[in-house]
Design a protein around this motif. Structure first.
Motif, PDB file in Angstrom:
ATOM      1  N   VAL A 187       0.845  11.113   2.918  1.00 32.52           N
ATOM      2  CA  VAL A 187       0.011  11.689   3.938  1.00 32.52           C
ATOM      3  C   VAL A 187       1.131  13.053   3.828  1.00 32.52           C
ATOM      4  CG1 VAL A 187       0.024  11.427   6.622  1.00 32.52           C
ATOM      5  CG2 VAL A 187      -0.201  10.108   4.980  1.00 32.52           C
TER       6      VAL A 187
ATOM      7  N   ASP B 136      -2.590  -2.295   7.533  1.00 33.49           N
ATOM      8  CA  ASP B 136      -2.901  -0.964   6.869  1.00 33.49           C
ATOM      9  C   ASP B 136      -3.893  -0.729   7.246  1.00 33.49           C
ATOM     10  OD1 ASP B 136      -2.038   1.079   4.884  1.00 33.49           O
ATOM     11  OD2 ASP B 136      -3.566   0.283   3.551  1.00 33.49           O
TER      12      ASP B 136
ATOM     13  N   TRP C  16      -0.198   9.211  12.215  1.00 34.54           N
ATOM     14  CA  TRP C  16      -0.752   8.077  11.323  1.00 34.54           C
ATOM     15  C   TRP C  16       0.931   7.298  11.419  1.00 34.54           C
ATOM     16  CZ3 TRP C  16      -3.012   7.528   7.229  1.00 34.54           C
ATOM     17  CH2 TRP C  16      -2.814   6.415   6.277  1.00 34.54           C
TER      18      TRP C  16
ATOM     19  N   SER D 108       0.805  -1.016   0.409  1.00 31.85           N
ATOM     20  CA  SER D 108      -0.146   0.216   0.062  1.00 31.85           C
ATOM     21  C   SER D 108       0.848   0.747  -0.445  1.00 31.85           C
ATOM     22  CB  SER D 108      -0.955   0.088   1.379  1.00 31.85           C
ATOM     23  OG  SER D 108       0.478  -0.263   2.642  1.00 31.85           O
TER      24      SER D 108
ATOM     25  N   HIS E 288       0.910   5.806   0.316  1.00 29.49           N
ATOM     26  CA  HIS E 288      -0.102   6.408   0.743  1.00 29.49           C
ATOM     27  C   HIS E 288       0.834   7.766   0.867  1.00 29.49           C
ATOM     28  CE1 HIS E 288      -3.327   3.692   3.216  1.00 29.49           C
ATOM     29  NE2 HIS E 288      -2.084   3.390   2.986  1.00 29.49           N
TER      30      HIS E 288
END
Length: 154
Positions: free
Chosen positions: A123, A136, A130, A119, A121
């Motif tokens: 951010v 995930d 986080w 995955s 991300h």
């Protein structure tokens, strides 16, 4: 799953033309029941995701009698190594046992690892709370937005 199965079927047909591969779709509950009982002829595509970063999360699945061991893999040396890893509090001894168990599984090939879930991300650095994790999962109750950018703080 169907796309992966079709790709494998085509690749196997190319390198093993004498092999006949028939794809069968089943309702998930039926597939699980067959996998648990060992009442199937052939291969089952399944996945496993670790709850935390530890090789035991994957090796335990192959232990004799493990509920998720649909391969029915059973090796007394492998089981002994898993027990030794669980019984020690010395990280180096535990790692050595797990490496040896992994080697046995790799040699006997009760499962065929095809791919790993990934995955990605993007951010913002302003997002607080986080943390990447194997499942995930990112619950909003643990997240917040920093209102003053770090570069503007005294």
């Amino acid at each position: 799953n169907r796309v992966v199965a079709l790709a494998l079927q085509a690749m196997w047909r190319e390198v093993l033309p004498e092999l006949t591969v028939t794809l069968i779709n089943k309702e998930f509950r039926v597939l699980l029941a067959e996998a648990r009982s060992g009442q199937f002829d052939g291969m089952i595509r399944s996945s496993w995701v670790a709850d935390f970063n530890d090789p035991m999360q994957f090796l335990n699945v192959l232990g004799t009698g493990a509920p998720a061991n649909s391969s029915a893999f059973s090796d007394s040396r492998f089981d002994t190594l898993l027990m030794a890893a669980n019984a020690t509090d010395q990280p180096s001894r535990r790692a050595s046992s797990l490496r040896a168990a992994e080697q046995i599984a790799a040699e006997q090939v009760p499962v065929i690892p095809l791919y790993y879930f990934v995955s990605k991300h993007l951010v913002s650095k302003r997002v607080q709370g986080w943390q990447d994790n194997p499942l995930d999962s990112h619950y909003s109750r643990y997240l917040s937005i920093e209102t003053v950018p770090a570069r503007d703080r005294p």
